[in-house]
Write a protein that holds these residues in place. Structure first.
Motif, PDB file in Angstrom:
ATOM      1  N   LEU A 231       0.829  -1.201   0.000  1.00 31.93           N
ATOM      2  CA  LEU A 231       0.000   0.000   0.000  1.00 31.93           C
ATOM      3  C   LEU A 231       0.866   1.255   0.000  1.00 31.93           C
ATOM      4  O   LEU A 231       0.562   2.234  -0.692  1.00 31.93           O
ATOM      5  N   THR A 232       1.963   1.227   0.750  1.00 34.96           N
ATOM      6  CA  THR A 232       2.895   2.364   0.761  1.00 34.96           C
ATOM      7  C   THR A 232       3.474   2.602  -0.628  1.00 34.96           C
ATOM      8  O   THR A 232       3.531   3.745  -1.111  1.00 34.96           O
ATOM      9  N   SER A 233       3.911   1.530  -1.289  1.00 28.93           N
ATOM     10  CA  SER A 233       4.455   1.663  -2.641  1.00 28.93           C
ATOM     11  C   SER A 233       3.406   2.179  -3.608  1.00 28.93           C
ATOM     12  O   SER A 233       3.688   3.043  -4.451  1.00 28.93           O
ATOM     13  N   PHE A 234       2.181   1.666  -3.481  1.00 24.59           N
ATOM     14  CA  PHE A 234       1.106   2.101  -4.373  1.00 24.59           C
ATOM     15  C   PHE A 234       0.809   3.591  -4.203  1.00 24.59           C
ATOM     16  O   PHE A 234       0.693   4.333  -5.193  1.00 24.59           O
ATOM     17  N   VAL A 235       0.688   4.042  -2.964  1.00 20.60           N
ATOM     18  CA  VAL A 235       0.363   5.456  -2.724  1.00 20.60           C
ATOM     19  C   VAL A 235       1.503   6.351  -3.204  1.00 20.60           C
ATOM     20  O   VAL A 235       1.269   7.407  -3.818  1.00 20.60           O
ATOM     21  N   ARG A 236       2.741   5.928  -2.959  1.00 20.17           N
ATOM     22  CA  ARG A 236       3.888   6.737  -3.379  1.00 20.17           C
ATOM     23  C   ARG A 236       3.913   6.875  -4.899  1.00 20.17           C
ATOM     24  O   ARG A 236       4.104   7.979  -5.433  1.00 20.17           O
ATOM     25  N   VAL A 237       3.725   5.764  -5.609  1.00 14.16           N
ATOM     26  CA  VAL A 237       3.727   5.809  -7.070  1.00 14.16           C
ATOM     27  C   VAL A 237       2.540   6.624  -7.583  1.00 14.16           C
ATOM     28  O   VAL A 237       2.671   7.386  -8.554  1.00 14.16           O
ATOM     29  N   THR A 238       1.387   6.501  -6.937  1.00 14.31           N
ATOM     30  CA  THR A 238       0.209   7.254  -7.363  1.00 14.31           C
ATOM     31  C   THR A 238       0.444   8.754  -7.252  1.00 14.31           C
ATOM     32  O   THR A 238       0.037   9.526  -8.135  1.00 14.31           O
ATOM     33  N   VAL A 239       1.113   9.184  -6.186  1.00 13.51           N
ATOM     34  CA  VAL A 239       1.417  10.606  -6.025  1.00 13.51           C
ATOM     35  C   VAL A 239       2.341  11.085  -7.145  1.00 13.51           C
ATOM     36  O   VAL A 239       2.130  12.156  -7.738  1.00 13.51           O
ATOM     37  N   VAL A 240       3.374  10.289  -7.472  1.00 14.81           N
ATOM     38  CA  VAL A 240       4.301  10.677  -8.538  1.00 14.81           C
ATOM     39  C   VAL A 240       3.583  10.736  -9.885  1.00 14.81           C
ATOM     40  O   VAL A 240       3.754  11.689 -10.658  1.00 14.81           O
ATOM     41  N   VAL A 241       2.772   9.727 -10.172  1.00 14.83           N
ATOM     42  CA  VAL A 241       2.026   9.710 -11.432  1.00 14.83           C
ATOM     43  C   VAL A 241       1.045  10.877 -11.491  1.00 14.83           C
ATOM     44  O   VAL A 241       0.859  11.504 -12.547  1.00 14.83           O
ATOM     45  N   ALA A 242       0.402  11.189 -10.364  1.00 20.30           N
ATOM     46  CA  ALA A 242      -0.520  12.330 -10.334  1.00 20.30           C
ATOM     47  C   ALA A 242       0.212  13.633 -10.624  1.00 20.30           C
ATOM     48  O   ALA A 242      -0.310  14.511 -11.335  1.00 20.30           O
ATOM     49  N   LEU A 243       1.419  13.782 -10.085  1.00 22.78           N
ATOM     50  CA  LEU A 243       2.216  14.980 -10.380  1.00 22.78           C
ATOM     51  C   LEU A 243       2.569  15.050 -11.866  1.00 22.78           C
ATOM     52  O   LEU A 243       2.527  16.133 -12.470  1.00 22.78           O
ATOM     53  N   ILE A 244       2.918  13.906 -12.457  1.00 27.18           N
ATOM     54  CA  ILE A 244       3.244  13.889 -13.882  1.00 27.18           C
ATOM     55  C   ILE A 244       2.031  14.309 -14.709  1.00 27.18           C
ATOM     56  O   ILE A 244       2.137  15.120 -15.637  1.00 27.18           O
ATOM     57  N   ASP A 245       0.872  13.758 -14.381  1.00 26.56           N
ATOM     58  CA  ASP A 245      -0.350  14.125 -15.105  1.00 26.56           C
ATOM     59  C   ASP A 245      -0.658  15.611 -14.952  1.00 26.56           C
ATOM     60  O   ASP A 245      -0.986  16.297 -15.934  1.00 26.56           O
ATOM     61  N   ALA A 246      -0.568  16.111 -13.717  1.00 26.54           N
ATOM     62  CA  ALA A 246      -0.905  17.512 -13.463  1.00 26.54           C
ATOM     63  C   ALA A 246       0.054  18.453 -14.177  1.00 26.54           C
ATOM     64  O   ALA A 246      -0.366  19.448 -14.786  1.00 26.54           O
ATOM     65  N   VAL A 247       1.352  18.141 -14.126  1.00 24.67           N
ATOM     66  CA  VAL A 247       2.344  19.012 -14.778  1.00 24.67           C
ATOM     67  C   VAL A 247       2.187  18.960 -16.297  1.00 24.67           C
ATOM     68  O   VAL A 247       2.219  20.000 -16.979  1.00 24.67           O
ATOM     69  N   GLY A 248       1.993  17.743 -16.848  1.00 26.87           N
ATOM     70  CA  GLY A 248       1.863  17.625 -18.299  1.00 26.87           C
ATOM     71  C   GLY A 248       0.639  18.347 -18.836  1.00 26.87           C
ATOM     72  O   GLY A 248       0.737  19.140 -19.785  1.00 26.87           O
TER      73      GLY A 248
ATOM     74  N   VAL B 210       6.533   1.421 -11.054  1.00 25.18           N
ATOM     75  CA  VAL B 210       5.769   0.386 -10.371  1.00 25.18           C
ATOM     76  C   VAL B 210       6.528  -0.936 -10.462  1.00 25.18           C
ATOM     77  O   VAL B 210       6.865  -1.395 -11.555  1.00 25.18           O
ATOM     78  N   SER B 211       6.804  -1.535  -9.330  1.00 23.74           N
ATOM     79  CA  SER B 211       7.456  -2.836  -9.314  1.00 23.74           C
ATOM     80  C   SER B 211       6.467  -3.918  -9.721  1.00 23.74           C
ATOM     81  O   SER B 211       5.250  -3.747  -9.639  1.00 23.74           O
ATOM     82  N   ARG B 212       7.013  -5.069 -10.152  1.00 18.99           N
ATOM     83  CA  ARG B 212       6.161  -6.159 -10.597  1.00 18.99           C
ATOM     84  C   ARG B 212       5.277  -6.681  -9.470  1.00 18.99           C
ATOM     85  O   ARG B 212       4.168  -7.160  -9.695  1.00 18.99           O
ATOM     86  N   SER B 213       5.778  -6.600  -8.216  1.00 20.88           N
ATOM     87  CA  SER B 213       5.010  -7.126  -7.091  1.00 20.88           C
ATOM     88  C   SER B 213       3.793  -6.277  -6.754  1.00 20.88           C
ATOM     89  O   SER B 213       2.852  -6.752  -6.135  1.00 20.88           O
TER      90      SER B 213
ATOM     91  N   LEU C  10      -7.699  -1.003  -1.896  1.00 21.19           N
ATOM     92  CA  LEU C  10      -8.233  -2.201  -1.249  1.00 21.19           C
ATOM     93  C   LEU C  10      -7.849  -3.455  -2.021  1.00 21.19           C
ATOM     94  O   LEU C  10      -7.471  -4.477  -1.422  1.00 21.19           O
ATOM     95  N   LEU C  11      -7.906  -3.398  -3.349  1.00 17.09           N
ATOM     96  CA  LEU C  11      -7.504  -4.547  -4.160  1.00 17.09           C
ATOM     97  C   LEU C  11      -6.028  -4.859  -3.957  1.00 17.09           C
ATOM     98  O   LEU C  11      -5.636  -6.035  -3.868  1.00 17.09           O
ATOM     99  N   THR C  12      -5.182  -3.831  -3.887  1.00 18.97           N
ATOM    100  CA  THR C  12      -3.757  -4.038  -3.635  1.00 18.97           C
ATOM    101  C   THR C  12      -3.529  -4.715  -2.293  1.00 18.97           C
ATOM    102  O   THR C  12      -2.714  -5.644  -2.171  1.00 18.97           O
ATOM    103  N   THR C  13      -4.247  -4.280  -1.275  1.00 21.60           N
ATOM    104  CA  THR C  13      -4.097  -4.856   0.062  1.00 21.60           C
ATOM    105  C   THR C  13      -4.563  -6.307   0.102  1.00 21.60           C
ATOM    106  O   THR C  13      -3.879  -7.179   0.658  1.00 21.60           O
ATOM    107  N   VAL C  14      -5.718  -6.576  -0.500  1.00 24.84           N
ATOM    108  CA  VAL C  14      -6.249  -7.944  -0.499  1.00 24.84           C
ATOM    109  C   VAL C  14      -5.308  -8.889  -1.237  1.00 24.84           C
ATOM    110  O   VAL C  14      -5.050 -10.016  -0.794  1.00 24.84           O
ATOM    111  N   ARG C  15      -4.761  -8.445  -2.352  1.00 23.09           N
ATOM    112  CA  ARG C  15      -3.843  -9.307  -3.096  1.00 23.09           C
ATOM    113  C   ARG C  15      -2.579  -9.606  -2.304  1.00 23.09           C
ATOM    114  O   ARG C  15      -2.083 -10.737  -2.292  1.00 23.09           O
TER     115      ARG C  15
END
Length: 359
Positions: free
Chosen positions: A206-223, A297-300, A330-335
């Motif tokens: 979940l930590t990795s997912f949120v961190r990557v989501t923030v970076v991707v959101a910044l890329i989208d917003a800046v672009g 995003v890592s493969r895991s 939630l899907l990331t956590t369950v998996r």
């Protein structure tokens, strides 16, 4: 017992397990829907804790006391989020007069095109359409007002929810691991460590997912923000902030909020600039999905796009915008929990080999 009887029994047991699982999910969904005012702050606190916990760990490794590290990270995080929201609202309010002027000019151009263009409409026909629209608004004014009142009444609970989020966040950041250990202490000893590992893996993913989501959101917003700025579309910063927040709904969030930017471009600058902005939104989405996301995003942690879209669709159906926001975490956590729980313990391997080997 014949082979067919054994297959039939296994199939019946599988159906029974699926039925029990479906009933459990239905009951859980009913409970969550009744306790939404509590579940949402807990989920928000967990997401923010997953984002901020690496900062607390970093300060602790640098010999900063745990309480002080928690206070520093919490204050910086809340100040950054509050500053972003304030800046977005202030910029939106400051840009409304210019947008209103451009709306008037766009309406004049649209009216000229409708009357002098290929449609050949008359001024009386346009006035009739406007009158119909005003009449519809007058007929539905009470419904619109009640909907706005409903939003305001919901907003009245936001302060209590915010206080609960901050309260939970403090304890998640400071005592999260100890709380998890205490929660799993009553479990049988033979299953306790595996459950704890599952929880640790889930929070790490979940930590990795949120961190990557923030970076991707910044890329989208800046672009998309750069596209708005280059094409001269107004309200660049509020629209970029809207794209940033929308990107927390994977795949479709940034695209939908990007369409809002396209709509503003159409109203304020005309169809040509709107077409250019559509290309910018699609280009940013392609760069995000095919270039940046595979690098981040890592493969895991990576989820298949079909699974993401289905999770978001189910979340929207069950809980609207809130469901769309929390479906993929939630899907990331369950998996992550499932991957740990299906691992075989060393003693299970020994027992399995002993049972299958010679006596």
């Amino acid at each position: 017992m014949s082979t067919d009887d054994g297959a039939l029994r296994r199939g019946a047991l599988t159906c029974l397990y699926l039925l029990i699982f479906a009933v459990a999910l239905w009951v859980l969904g009913r409970v969550v829907s009744r306790l939404m005012i509590v579940v949402v702050p807990v989920a928000v606190a967990l997401l923010i804790a997953a984002l901020l916990s690496p900062g607390v760990s970093l300060l602790v490794r640098r010999r900063v006391p745990k309480g002080l590290a928690t206070a520093i990270v919490l204050l910086v995080g809340v100040a950054a989020l509050s500053g972003l929201v304030w800046f977005m609202v202030a910029t939106l309010v400051a840009g409304l007069p210019d947008l209103g002027t451009q709306l008037d000019e766009s309406y004049r151009q649209l009216r000229d095109w409708l009357t002098n263009g290929p449609l050949g409409l008359t001024g009386a026909q346009l006035d009739s359409v406007l009158a119909e629209g005003q009449s519809w608004f007058n007929r539905n004014r009470s419904a619109i007002a009640s909907g706005a009142f409903g939003v305001l009444s919901t907003a009245g609970t936001m302060l209590a929810g915010f206080v609960l989020v901050v309260f939970l966040l403090i304890f998640f950041l400071h005592d999260g691991r100890r709380m998890w250990r205490g929660t799993t202490s009553p479990l049988p000893e033979r299953h306790r460590e595996r459950i704890r590992r599952a929880g640790d893996r889930a929070f790490g993913d979940l930590t990795s997912f949120v961190r990557v989501t923030v970076v991707v959101a910044l890329i989208d917003a800046v672009g998309i923000g750069l596209g708005l700025w280059i094409t001269g579309v107004p309200l660049v910063l509020p629209l970029a902030a809207l794209v940033f927040f929308g990107a927390f709904v994977p795949i479709i969030g940034a695209f939908v909020t990007g369409l809002v930017a396209v709509l503003v471009a159409l109203v304020s600058q005309g169809p040509l600039i709107a077409l250019v902005m559509t290309g910018v939104v699609l280009l940013v989405q392609q760069l995000e999905g095919n270039v940046f996301e595979p690098l981040l995003v890592s493969r895991s942690v990576k989820l298949h796009p079909v699974a993401v879209i289905i999770a978001v669709a189910v979340g929207v159906e069950l809980a609207g915008i809130v469901g769309a926001l929390f479906a993929v975490p939630l899907l990331t956590t369950v998996r992550a929990v499932y991957l740990v729980l299906r691992e075989r313990e060393p003693d299970e391997d020994v027992q399995s080999s002993g049972a299958s080997g010679p006596g």
